[in-house]
Every structure is written in C-alpha cells, then in structure tokens.
Design a protein around this motif. Sequence first.
Motif, PDB file in Angstrom:
ATOM      1  N   LYS A 363       0.828  -1.202   0.000  1.00 40.95           N
ATOM      2  CA  LYS A 363       0.000   0.000   0.000  1.00 40.95           C
ATOM      3  C   LYS A 363       0.868   1.259   0.000  1.00 40.95           C
ATOM      4  N   ASP A 380     -10.341  -1.298   1.291  1.00 41.08           N
ATOM      5  CA  ASP A 380     -10.830  -1.454  -0.077  1.00 41.08           C
ATOM      6  C   ASP A 380     -12.268  -1.946   0.019  1.00 41.08           C
ATOM      7  N   GLU A 388     -12.568  -4.556  -6.626  1.00 36.99           N
ATOM      8  CA  GLU A 388     -12.363  -3.274  -5.932  1.00 36.99           C
ATOM      9  C   GLU A 388     -13.118  -2.146  -6.621  1.00 36.99           C
ATOM     10  N   GLY A 391     -10.948   2.430  -3.109  1.00 37.95           N
ATOM     11  CA  GLY A 391      -9.716   2.227  -2.348  1.00 37.95           C
ATOM     12  C   GLY A 391      -9.495   3.444  -1.470  1.00 37.95           C
TER      13      GLY A 391
HETATM   14 MN    MN Z   1      -6.562   0.349  -4.612  1.00 35.07          MN
END
Ligand code: MN
Length: 465
Positions: A363, A380, A388, A391
Amino acid sequence: MKETRIVKILKETATIGIGTVINVKGWVRTRRGNNTVAFVAVNDGSTVFNIQVVVDIDKFGEDKIKQITTGASISVTGKLVESTGKGQSVEILADEIEILGLADTETFPLQKKGHSMEFLRSIAHLRPRTNYFGCVLRLRHAMAFAIHKYFNDRGFFYLHTPIITSADAEGAGEMFRVTALNMENLPLDENGKVDYTEDFFGKPTNLTVSGQLNGEMGAMALGKIYTFGPTFRAENSNTPRHLAEFWMIEPEMAFYDLQDNMDTAEEFIKYCISYALENNFDDLQYLNDFFDKELIDRLRSILAVDFIRLSYTEAIEILINSGRKFEFKVSWGADLQAEHERYLVEQHFKQPVILIDYPKDIKAFYMKQNDDGKTVRAMDVLFPKIGEIIGGSQREEDLEKLLAAIDERNMSKEELRYYLDTRRYGTAVHSGFGLGFGRLLLFVTGMGNIRDVVPFPRTPQNADF
Ligand code: MN
Ligand code: ATP
C-alpha cells in the motif's frame, strides 16, 4: 414552435392535455406502416422511450416519407392523442414534418438492432443513439449529479485539484508525461539527458493519477472536501475494469478515522445506488430487461445489507481455506487480485466486503501505520462483479512515521515537502477514499466492460473519436 421533450410528454400527459398541439424534435428509430399511413418512432434522448408519430402518407407525399429513415433527424408538429395501438399510451398525429437532417440508409451503421458491444465500440461517435447507450449516459449523468448532491448536502466542499502535476510520488500507477518540448528536437543537458529546465514548467510534469495529496491539503483547511475529476494511468492493463483516462471521486475528511471512513464509503455508495433506483428506474428497467436480468435485484440487494468488514489477514485465511485454485497464488503479503476479491464477495459472503489493515508493503506511503508494524489502515470496498470499487485509508498524520515510510520506499522528501507541511502545521487524524466513476457505472448498469459505460473510452492503442 418550441419542442416538448418526450420524457415530459409521457410523464406529464395530463398537464399537457390530450388534444394539445405539440412539437417534438428527435431522431428516427424506425418507420413502418402501409400505403396509407406510416408509423414513425422518434427518440429525442430524454428517455429510453420513443414517441410514435402517425403520418398520413397522402398528406405529405411518398417522396417526403421516403426521407424519414432510421437515423434521420426530424421536427414534428401535431396533436397529442391517446394511442389505440399497443406499446404506447399516447402518439402524435403529424400536421407538419420537417426533415432536419437526412441519414443515408446505405451507410448509416445503426439500421438494425442487436449490434455487438464490440461493434458499437468501433462507432463510439454514434453509439449514444442506441437505447443501451442512452440509458448508460443518462445514468452517468444521474450518478454525477447524485455525487455532488450527496456531498453538498453533508457540508463537503468540491475542491478542484490540478490535472497537471509535478509530483510523481504517489505511486498509484504509471503516468503520462506532459510536455511542451519539441519531441523532434529535444534540448539536452551536458550528460545527454533531456533538459527539463527548458520545458514549460521547468521540470518534468505528468497527468495526475489521483487528486488525493492536494485533497488532503484542502481537507486540512475546509474540514471535508471531495474531488471529482479526470485521472490518468498509463498502465498497459487491457482489462474490462481499467481505462487510461477515468474520473475519480475522492472525498477527504479531517478528524475521521478508519471507522468513520468506512461508514462514509458505505453510506455514499448506497446513496448513489438508491438515487439511480429512484430517479432512473426506466433506464435500469431497460438494461434489466435486455442485458442483465439480475440488475435491479442486485442493486436492491446492496441496499438491504450491511457490508462485511474484515481484515486482510482474515481474508487471506478464508481464501487459503477455500481450497480454490486461483490463477494467482494467495499468501500473506501478496496483493489481492480481482479473482480473490470476487471469490470473497460472490462466493463466500455473497455481499459487499470492506477489507482493512493491508500489509504496508503493498500500500501507499501515506497510509496510517498500525501498531503491529506490519499493516496499515487501508480499506478497499469490494463489490460483486467488480472487485475493488473503492480504495481508501486513514492517513498517517504523524510526521516522524510518515518520514520513515517515505525513507523506506526511497521516495523524495524534497518532492513531498508541501504535502509534509500538512503534518508540520496543525496535523490531525484524517481519512479519505477514491471511487472510480467508471467502476460505479459498471455496477449500476450491470455491464461487463468499463469501455461500455464511458462515452469515449481511452485505452491502450485507442484514442479515436
Ligand atoms: Mn486500490
Ligand atoms: P486496481 O487494483 O483495480 O487496479 P488500484 O488499486 O490501482 O485499482 P486505486 O489507486 O486505489 O486503484 O484507485 C482508486 C479507485 O479508482 C479504485 O478503487 C477503482 O475504483 C478506480 N480505478 C483505479 N484504476 C482504474 C483504472 N485504470 N480505470 C478505471 N478505474 C480505476
């Protein structure tokens, strides 16, 4: 005579009044009939429904009727009457018809129904004239409007973050270079490298991949902001869920922790979906009937449940214990692929999932570090059919920890100096997230490919139209 739009004719028939003479302007979808009467279906883009125009052939003459072909634009004035045929409640008895623009039957590509999505992509300039794209584009508008309304009603301020940026520090994706240099004759420095001091901004610049870093600066003054603008990624990912140019909504909230962030994301996305159900039901019904029989049920099912909230570590255990063979191997520390996200949502939980506390190494540097030293307060939001859709994270507000994360990634503190000032002066807990507008539209329309929910898609090898 000023035209009345078809959506209004159908929804406000009583107010307009049967027997009233009205004018409609639009594009011919079909013409059928016999030697004495022609029935022309006209669509003006205001709704998926057409209005039927009844044309007395003797009155207008064969030659004129022949010009009323699929794709032509016409203006019709006539009396609004109740329809005796089935399929419509009212129709117009034509008194005057003006052919505004012809459409050659030999070459106009949308003669018939039932074109493939691939074919329609190759005529992106004309596909808005299909029912399908009409629905999508009206829904796209409605979602944009709902997004502004949601945030405005809750005291968020719309912040315009720059599209051209010199920060390539965010690391969200490959970037497109923006330059005013002459590509045929580049200025070089003494090492033979491109001399960007000669460029427009005096340094390399790119199209933004996210408005977040600027968004944080706004939130640390206005409290709650959101961005809603174009973002660009030069990643060569030819998938049904990625575009090179897409719009992103990025709210950023001072004094919100991860919990508040999750609550906001869930409420926000549910708001958008109920807005579509309440305001664009005709479009959804059309898409449901002709493309995705489960669409409306799926949208309603999202509203009916609380999203599952789960840590990345727990998700990894579920995936490993599932006994499934995934294309990409599951192990703690690896990023989740769409197949893993969709397994969790569609097979295991059968409802949306918010995954939190991801390994810090997969991340971004700005995410709030957990006390375990291994994970960050990422979140997420995972959706059926999409994977996803959002985010986000709580941001690291502690200057020292943020500097350490920047060092760990060998990023430039110098480039981030203005961003770091938000932590130097009056830092505070804050959080935010990014929703891909195209992904939201994919979900709301039930379509399978993000190229089919954007008017003019930008993807590798394609910037036509
Ligand atoms: Mn993402
Ligand atoms: P993914 O893992 O799906 O590639 P990401 O992790 O790169 O997405 P973020 O950087 O977190 O995405 O961007 C925030 C949101 O923007 C995503 O949740 C998604 O909705 C959307 N998004 C990201 N990349 C794209 C893209 N190339 N095209 C369309 N939407 C995108």
